[in-house]
Motif scaffolding. Structure first.
Motif, PDB file in Angstrom:
ATOM      1  N   GLN A 107       0.811  -1.210   0.000  1.00 47.67           N
ATOM      2  CA  GLN A 107       0.000   0.000   0.000  1.00 47.67           C
ATOM      3  C   GLN A 107       0.849   1.267   0.000  1.00 47.67           C
ATOM      4  O   GLN A 107       0.307   2.372   0.063  1.00 47.67           O
ATOM      5  CB  GLN A 107      -0.941  -0.003   1.209  1.00 47.67           C
ATOM      6  CG  GLN A 107      -1.971  -1.130   1.188  1.00 47.67           C
ATOM      7  CD  GLN A 107      -2.873  -1.114   2.402  1.00 47.67           C
ATOM      8  OE1 GLN A 107      -2.653  -0.347   3.331  1.00 47.67           O
ATOM      9  NE2 GLN A 107      -3.891  -1.964   2.390  1.00 47.67           N
ATOM     10  N   ALA A 108       2.164   1.118  -0.068  1.00 45.56           N
ATOM     11  CA  ALA A 108       3.056   2.268  -0.141  1.00 45.56           C
ATOM     12  C   ALA A 108       3.073   2.822  -1.555  1.00 45.56           C
ATOM     13  O   ALA A 108       2.620   2.173  -2.513  1.00 45.56           O
ATOM     14  CB  ALA A 108       4.466   1.882   0.300  1.00 45.56           C
ATOM     15  N   THR A 109       3.612   3.997  -1.702  1.00 49.72           N
ATOM     16  CA  THR A 109       3.709   4.644  -3.008  1.00 49.72           C
ATOM     17  C   THR A 109       5.100   4.424  -3.593  1.00 49.72           C
ATOM     18  O   THR A 109       6.029   3.999  -2.905  1.00 49.72           O
ATOM     19  CB  THR A 109       3.427   6.150  -2.885  1.00 49.72           C
ATOM     20  OG1 THR A 109       4.420   6.737  -2.009  1.00 49.72           O
ATOM     21  CG2 THR A 109       2.042   6.402  -2.317  1.00 49.72           C
ATOM     22  N   PHE A 110       5.237   4.734  -4.861  1.00 44.80           N
ATOM     23  CA  PHE A 110       6.544   4.631  -5.490  1.00 44.80           C
ATOM     24  C   PHE A 110       7.519   5.654  -4.904  1.00 44.80           C
ATOM     25  O   PHE A 110       8.726   5.430  -4.887  1.00 44.80           O
ATOM     26  CB  PHE A 110       6.409   4.835  -7.006  1.00 44.80           C
ATOM     27  CG  PHE A 110       5.964   3.602  -7.734  1.00 44.80           C
ATOM     28  CD1 PHE A 110       6.883   2.684  -8.212  1.00 44.80           C
ATOM     29  CD2 PHE A 110       4.607   3.352  -7.931  1.00 44.80           C
ATOM     30  CE1 PHE A 110       6.465   1.544  -8.885  1.00 44.80           C
ATOM     31  CE2 PHE A 110       4.186   2.219  -8.608  1.00 44.80           C
ATOM     32  CZ  PHE A 110       5.117   1.301  -9.083  1.00 44.80           C
ATOM     33  N   GLY A 111       6.986   6.767  -4.429  1.00 38.27           N
ATOM     34  CA  GLY A 111       7.853   7.748  -3.780  1.00 38.27           C
ATOM     35  C   GLY A 111       8.453   7.209  -2.494  1.00 38.27           C
ATOM     36  O   GLY A 111       9.626   7.462  -2.178  1.00 38.27           O
ATOM     37  N   GLU A 112       7.656   6.442  -1.744  1.00 38.96           N
ATOM     38  CA  GLU A 112       8.184   5.831  -0.516  1.00 38.96           C
ATOM     39  C   GLU A 112       9.178   4.717  -0.845  1.00 38.96           C
ATOM     40  O   GLU A 112      10.138   4.489  -0.099  1.00 38.96           O
ATOM     41  CB  GLU A 112       7.021   5.296   0.308  1.00 38.96           C
ATOM     42  CG  GLU A 112       6.116   6.397   0.853  1.00 38.96           C
ATOM     43  CD  GLU A 112       4.840   5.863   1.476  1.00 38.96           C
ATOM     44  OE1 GLU A 112       4.200   6.614   2.235  1.00 38.96           O
ATOM     45  OE2 GLU A 112       4.496   4.692   1.205  1.00 38.96           O
ATOM     46  N   LEU A 113       8.966   4.028  -1.959  1.00 31.73           N
ATOM     47  CA  LEU A 113       9.929   3.016  -2.392  1.00 31.73           C
ATOM     48  C   LEU A 113      11.265   3.662  -2.751  1.00 31.73           C
ATOM     49  O   LEU A 113      12.334   3.110  -2.484  1.00 31.73           O
ATOM     50  CB  LEU A 113       9.368   2.242  -3.580  1.00 31.73           C
ATOM     51  CG  LEU A 113      10.278   1.156  -4.179  1.00 31.73           C
ATOM     52  CD1 LEU A 113      10.653   0.106  -3.134  1.00 31.73           C
ATOM     53  CD2 LEU A 113       9.605   0.505  -5.384  1.00 31.73           C
ATOM     54  N   LYS A 114      11.215   4.863  -3.328  1.00 30.07           N
ATOM     55  CA  LYS A 114      12.453   5.575  -3.657  1.00 30.07           C
ATOM     56  C   LYS A 114      13.239   5.926  -2.403  1.00 30.07           C
ATOM     57  O   LYS A 114      14.472   5.872  -2.401  1.00 30.07           O
ATOM     58  CB  LYS A 114      12.127   6.855  -4.440  1.00 30.07           C
ATOM     59  CG  LYS A 114      11.651   6.613  -5.857  1.00 30.07           C
ATOM     60  CD  LYS A 114      11.369   7.933  -6.557  1.00 30.07           C
ATOM     61  CE  LYS A 114      10.904   7.715  -7.991  1.00 30.07           C
ATOM     62  NZ  LYS A 114      10.636   9.007  -8.684  1.00 30.07           N
ATOM     63  N   LYS A 115      12.540   6.260  -1.333  1.00 33.06           N
ATOM     64  CA  LYS A 115      13.233   6.577  -0.089  1.00 33.06           C
ATOM     65  C   LYS A 115      13.951   5.355   0.468  1.00 33.06           C
ATOM     66  O   LYS A 115      15.045   5.467   1.022  1.00 33.06           O
ATOM     67  CB  LYS A 115      12.233   7.124   0.934  1.00 33.06           C
ATOM     68  CG  LYS A 115      11.637   8.470   0.561  1.00 33.06           C
ATOM     69  CD  LYS A 115      10.653   8.955   1.604  1.00 33.06           C
ATOM     70  CE  LYS A 115      10.044  10.297   1.228  1.00 33.06           C
ATOM     71  NZ  LYS A 115       9.052  10.762   2.231  1.00 33.06           N
ATOM     72  N   LEU A 116      13.330   4.195   0.327  1.00 40.31           N
ATOM     73  CA  LEU A 116      14.003   2.965   0.767  1.00 40.31           C
ATOM     74  C   LEU A 116      15.210   2.643  -0.110  1.00 40.31           C
ATOM     75  O   LEU A 116      16.235   2.155   0.381  1.00 40.31           O
ATOM     76  CB  LEU A 116      13.013   1.794   0.751  1.00 40.31           C
ATOM     77  CG  LEU A 116      11.811   1.901   1.707  1.00 40.31           C
ATOM     78  CD1 LEU A 116      10.870   0.728   1.504  1.00 40.31           C
ATOM     79  CD2 LEU A 116      12.278   1.963   3.157  1.00 40.31           C
ATOM     80  N   LEU A 117      15.098   2.923  -1.395  1.00 39.01           N
ATOM     81  CA  LEU A 117      16.214   2.656  -2.305  1.00 39.01           C
ATOM     82  C   LEU A 117      17.355   3.640  -2.116  1.00 39.01           C
ATOM     83  O   LEU A 117      18.493   3.341  -2.485  1.00 39.01           O
ATOM     84  CB  LEU A 117      15.720   2.710  -3.753  1.00 39.01           C
ATOM     85  CG  LEU A 117      14.856   1.534  -4.208  1.00 39.01           C
ATOM     86  CD1 LEU A 117      14.238   1.820  -5.560  1.00 39.01           C
ATOM     87  CD2 LEU A 117      15.678   0.258  -4.260  1.00 39.01           C
ATOM     88  N   ALA A 118      17.072   4.801  -1.565  1.00 38.12           N
ATOM     89  CA  ALA A 118      18.132   5.795  -1.356  1.00 38.12           C
ATOM     90  C   ALA A 118      19.200   5.273  -0.414  1.00 38.12           C
ATOM     91  O   ALA A 118      20.390   5.531  -0.598  1.00 38.12           O
ATOM     92  CB  ALA A 118      17.536   7.098  -0.823  1.00 38.12           C
ATOM     93  N   ALA A 119      18.787   4.504   0.603  1.00 41.78           N
ATOM     94  CA  ALA A 119      19.765   3.945   1.544  1.00 41.78           C
ATOM     95  C   ALA A 119      20.589   2.843   0.904  1.00 41.78           C
ATOM     96  O   ALA A 119      21.735   2.612   1.298  1.00 41.78           O
ATOM     97  CB  ALA A 119      19.040   3.418   2.779  1.00 41.78           C
ATOM     98  N   GLU A 120      20.032   2.163  -0.099  1.00 38.37           N
ATOM     99  CA  GLU A 120      20.742   1.058  -0.746  1.00 38.37           C
ATOM    100  C   GLU A 120      21.649   1.534  -1.874  1.00 38.37           C
ATOM    101  O   GLU A 120      22.748   1.016  -2.057  1.00 38.37           O
ATOM    102  CB  GLU A 120      19.732   0.043  -1.297  1.00 38.37           C
ATOM    103  CG  GLU A 120      18.860  -0.617  -0.235  1.00 38.37           C
ATOM    104  CD  GLU A 120      19.641  -1.587   0.629  1.00 38.37           C
ATOM    105  OE1 GLU A 120      20.682  -2.086   0.163  1.00 38.37           O
ATOM    106  OE2 GLU A 120      19.212  -1.851   1.766  1.00 38.37           O
ATOM    107  N   THR A 121      21.198   2.521  -2.635  1.00 37.44           N
ATOM    108  CA  THR A 121      21.929   2.946  -3.827  1.00 37.44           C
ATOM    109  C   THR A 121      22.730   4.218  -3.634  1.00 37.44           C
ATOM    110  O   THR A 121      23.642   4.494  -4.417  1.00 37.44           O
ATOM    111  CB  THR A 121      20.940   3.161  -4.986  1.00 37.44           C
ATOM    112  OG1 THR A 121      20.012   4.202  -4.624  1.00 37.44           O
ATOM    113  CG2 THR A 121      20.162   1.887  -5.268  1.00 37.44           C
ATOM    114  N   GLY A 122      22.396   4.998  -2.622  1.00 33.51           N
ATOM    115  CA  GLY A 122      23.067   6.284  -2.440  1.00 33.51           C
ATOM    116  C   GLY A 122      22.502   7.380  -3.316  1.00 33.51           C
ATOM    117  O   GLY A 122      23.009   8.509  -3.300  1.00 33.51           O
TER     118      GLY A 122
END
Length: 280
Positions: free
Chosen positions: A85-100
């Motif tokens: 139920q999260a948005t793609f914007g929230e997924l980007k925040k999670l990816l920021a910690a993984e990808t920099g």
């Protein structure tokens, strides 16, 4: 007869107009109500992070189990556990910690279409082990390269300024030593002060040749002020040193009279004679 018929027709027309009026009003009211209902169907909500997203239907308080989304970033693969139920914007925040990569630098593509930050994962069809492609924004790549070049230039300038600062520290210690010596009344050779001023001016020329930007600019200005202060101090010390009279050290020799010469005492020349015995 003609007049009566006209009256009849007039009544009929009036009655027909009156009958058609409610139909028209009812149709217009139904259309307005349907438009209002359509407007009421689309509702928006503000997320805690400040993102405006479409309001979900149903009970949002019921949590859904997390799904594992496979994100491909070039040759690197990431697996992110996220609520559907999260948005793609929230997924980007999670990816920021993984990808920099910051969320603004990310572009998420699912099923051949770039997804907006306000779109929900489940409504777009994202399920467990779904594949999402992560593409870095070309503008952000160029911006990052420019930033890397700028940081490298700043580091080069900082190293150059640090080298000048180390030399200025040594020269400042010599200026302090000359100041203490003159304060005690000791005259310093003028060539020593002149040489020290020339060495400081060389450091000032080095600083002028350094093009400082950003955080290095204040460091450069600070060292420039230090050099100027040392030169001004030496100019004052040069005047004070000229007023000090040199101390002439003379050696006074004391003469002594030679003692009277006396005849040497006669040496006792006792001839030792040995008796010799002669034989015929």
């Amino acid at each position: 007869m003609m007049k009566r018929r006209s009256n009849v027709h007039g009544r009929v027309s009036e009655s027909s107009a009156a009958a058609s009026a409610p139909v028209t009003s009812s149709s217009s009211s139904s259309s307005s109500s349907s438009a209002a209902s359509r407007d009421e169907e689309v509702e928006w909500e503000m997320r805690p992070g400040g993102m405006l997203v479409q309001k979900r239907a149903g009970n949002p308080d019921l949590p859904a189990p997390n799904v594992r989304v496979r994100v491909a970033h070039g040759a690197i693969r990431h697996e992110i556990a996220v609520n559907p139920q999260a948005t793609f914007g929230e997924l980007k925040k999670l990816l920021a910690a993984e990808t920099g990569l910051q969320p603004a630098e990310q572009r998420l593509v699912f099923r051949g279409k770039e997804r907006d930050d306000g779109e929900y994962l489940d409504t777009c069809g994202v399920k467990d082990r779904s594949k999402v492609s992560l593409v870095q924004d070309p503008i952000s790549i160029e911006r990052r390269l420019v930033e890397m070049r700028r940081n490298a230039k700043i580091q080069t300038v900082q190293r150059a300024v640090s080298g000048v600062a180390a030399e200025v520290d040594k020269l400042a210690d010599q200026v302090s030593a000359i100041d203490k010596s003159i304060a005690k009344g000791n005259k310093v050779p003028e060539v020593q002060i002149t040489t020290l001023i020339e060495m400081l001016m060389r450091q000032a020329i080095k600083l002028d040749g350094i093009s400082a930007e950003g955080d290095a600019a204040p460091l450069k200005n600070l060292q420039g002020k230090r050099v100027q202060k040392c030169v001004e101090t030496l100019d004052v010390l040069k005047v004070s040193n000229a007023r000090i009279k040199p101390v002439i050290v003379t050696t006074k020799w004391e003469t002594f009279d030679h003692p009277p010469t006396t005849a040497p005492a006669p040496a006792a020349t006792a001839a030792a004679t040995n008796p010799w015995e002669f034989f015929d």
